[in-house]
Design a protein around this motif. Structure first.
Motif, mmCIF file in Angstrom:
data_model
loop_
_atom_site.group_PDB
_atom_site.id
_atom_site.type_symbol
_atom_site.label_atom_id
_atom_site.label_comp_id
_atom_site.label_asym_id
_atom_site.label_seq_id
_atom_site.Cartn_x
_atom_site.Cartn_y
_atom_site.Cartn_z
ATOM 1 N N LEU B 45 0.816 -1.212 0.000
ATOM 2 C CA LEU B 45 0.000 0.000 0.000
ATOM 3 C C LEU B 45 0.851 1.263 0.000
ATOM 4 O O LEU B 45 0.436 2.283 -0.536
ATOM 5 C CB LEU B 45 -0.952 0.009 1.203
ATOM 6 N N VAL B 46 2.055 1.181 0.585
ATOM 7 C CA VAL B 46 2.962 2.335 0.536
ATOM 8 C C VAL B 46 3.327 2.602 -0.924
ATOM 9 O O VAL B 46 3.254 3.741 -1.403
ATOM 10 C CB VAL B 46 4.233 2.090 1.377
ATOM 11 N N LEU B 47 3.669 1.537 -1.663
ATOM 12 C CA LEU B 47 4.023 1.683 -3.082
ATOM 13 C C LEU B 47 2.832 2.244 -3.867
ATOM 14 O O LEU B 47 2.987 3.161 -4.678
ATOM 15 C CB LEU B 47 4.457 0.331 -3.654
ATOM 16 N N VAL B 48 1.639 1.697 -3.600
ATOM 17 C CA VAL B 48 0.428 2.145 -4.286
ATOM 18 C C VAL B 48 0.185 3.633 -4.039
ATOM 19 O O VAL B 48 -0.098 4.396 -4.956
ATOM 20 C CB VAL B 48 -0.779 1.305 -3.799
ATOM 21 N N CYS B 50 2.411 5.869 -3.171
ATOM 22 C CA CYS B 50 3.481 6.658 -3.797
ATOM 23 C C CYS B 50 3.192 6.873 -5.284
ATOM 24 O O CYS B 50 3.331 7.984 -5.797
ATOM 25 C CB CYS B 50 4.835 5.964 -3.635
#
Lengths: 242, 115
Positions: B45-48, B50
């Motif tokens: 979810l951090v990647l999403v 970002c």
């Protein structure tokens, strides 16, 4: 929960309280952002009906700004859908965190799917704060009033601004077009969960115009994937250190 | 297949439904389906977040640097300066969106009046 609280008048009361919550500072700020969006859509060559249709069916403002950006850039259907989908993935975790708060033992599934359409930043923020003081069986009624009214108000705002935008003096008109960037510069920064999102925003701001010059057809996707990837790499590296 | 590819009244609506509504509500429906099965802190979810943030930021920067309409008549330096002034005012003024919006608009109007 008393029997009276579960009755139809109880639901109506909470529905109306949800509707009343739109008339607040967050509601006003959202309406000003939609003023900017109406000007943007008009300038992109959309008709009044198309702009109203887009407001009601897509609802999330970043998704609509990306979609209009793709129309302005002359992107194809697939590239536009991919860019919009990337900007809307963030809705999933928001829905995932809100739905368990809204679900009561007797809540029907289709009600939740219907109400999920209203989930975007503003109503999510208002609901997450308000739900604590609302009896669980009344939360769907409250959220229906809140989300439905926010959509209705802003469809009206978009329609009115779209019609009067033509007659505005250049100064006001220029100010109108700056509203959308200003709203997102500030709200994106404020809604970031972790520092990596701040890095992603700054890198994305720099890469958007750069990629527009290099690969105009794929600029948004390229900037999103590259900027997001770099910010995520920064996040991993930083966490890797003691 | 661009927004103007097919000269029929229904094509722009089909384009909005497929590229806008479907690409957005699909994620909302997935969220209802998943219920509470994803941890908010998961790295995916951090990647999403970002990617979504960088994408929207890119759109915003392009609206300022390559504008259409009335803003196109304003010099680039003033457009970027007004947006930057709004953002700095937001950071220094207690992080209220309304402060940033008003400061940015004031900078734009002041610049346009002086030019």
């Amino acid at each position: 929960m008393s029997a009276a609280g579960r009755s139809a008048p109880g639901r109506l009361r909470w529905f109306l309280r949800g509707a009343a919550a739109c008339f607040s500072i967050p509601g006003l700020i959202l309406a000003s952002a939609f003023v900017g969006f109406a000007g943007l859509a008009r300038e992109a060559g959309l008709t009044l009906a198309q702009t109203v249709f887009m407001t009601a069916t897509v609802w999330a403002l970043p998704a609509k700004v990306v979609l209009v950006g793709a129309v302005i850039a002359g992107n194809g259907l697939l590239a536009a859908a991919f860019a919009v989908a990337l900007s809307s993935v963030r809705l999933t975790p928001m829905v995932v965190s809100l739905v368990p708060e809204m679900r009561a033992p007797r809540t029907r599934g289709w009600v939740l799917y219907l109400l999920s359409h209203f989930i975007a930043v503003t109503s999510w923020v208002i609901a997450m704060r308000a739900f604590r003081d609302i009896p669980r069986p009344m939360r769907t009624a409250y959220y229906g009033g809140l989300g439905g009214t926010l959509v209705a108000i802003n469809v009206g705002v978009v329609a009115i601004v779209f019609v009067i935008a033509e007659r505005l003096p250049p100064l006001v008109s220029a100010g109108l077009f700056l509203l959308t960037p200003l709203y997102f510069l500030t709200s994106l920064w404020g809604s970031a969960r972790e520092r990596a999102s701040h890095v992603a925003m700054l890198v994305g701001l720099a890469l958007g115009p750069l990629f527009h010059l290099i690969v105009p057809d794929l600029a948004l996707l390229a900037a999103g994937l590259t900027g997001g990837g770099l910010a995520y790499a920064w996040h991993r590296m930083r966490r890797g250190r003691p | 297949m661009t927004f103007e590819a097919i000269d029929a009244w229904w094509w722009p609506y089909a384009f909005i439904l497929l590229a806008g509504w479907l690409a957005t509500d699909a994620w909302r429906f997935l969220g209802v389906y998943l219920g509470g099965r994803i941890a908010e802190e998961s790295d995916l979810l951090v990647l999403v977040r970002c990617i979504a943030t960088a994408l929207v930021a890119a759109v915003i920067a392009n609206l300022v640097v390559f504008p259409n309409g009335a803003l196109a008549g304003v010099p680039l330096a003033l457009r970027v300066g007004a947006a930057a002034a709004g953002f700095v005012a937001y950071l220094l003024g207690g992080r209220h969106i309304i402060v940033g919006v008003l400061a940015g608009e004031a900078a734009l109007f002041a610049g346009m009046a002086l030019l």
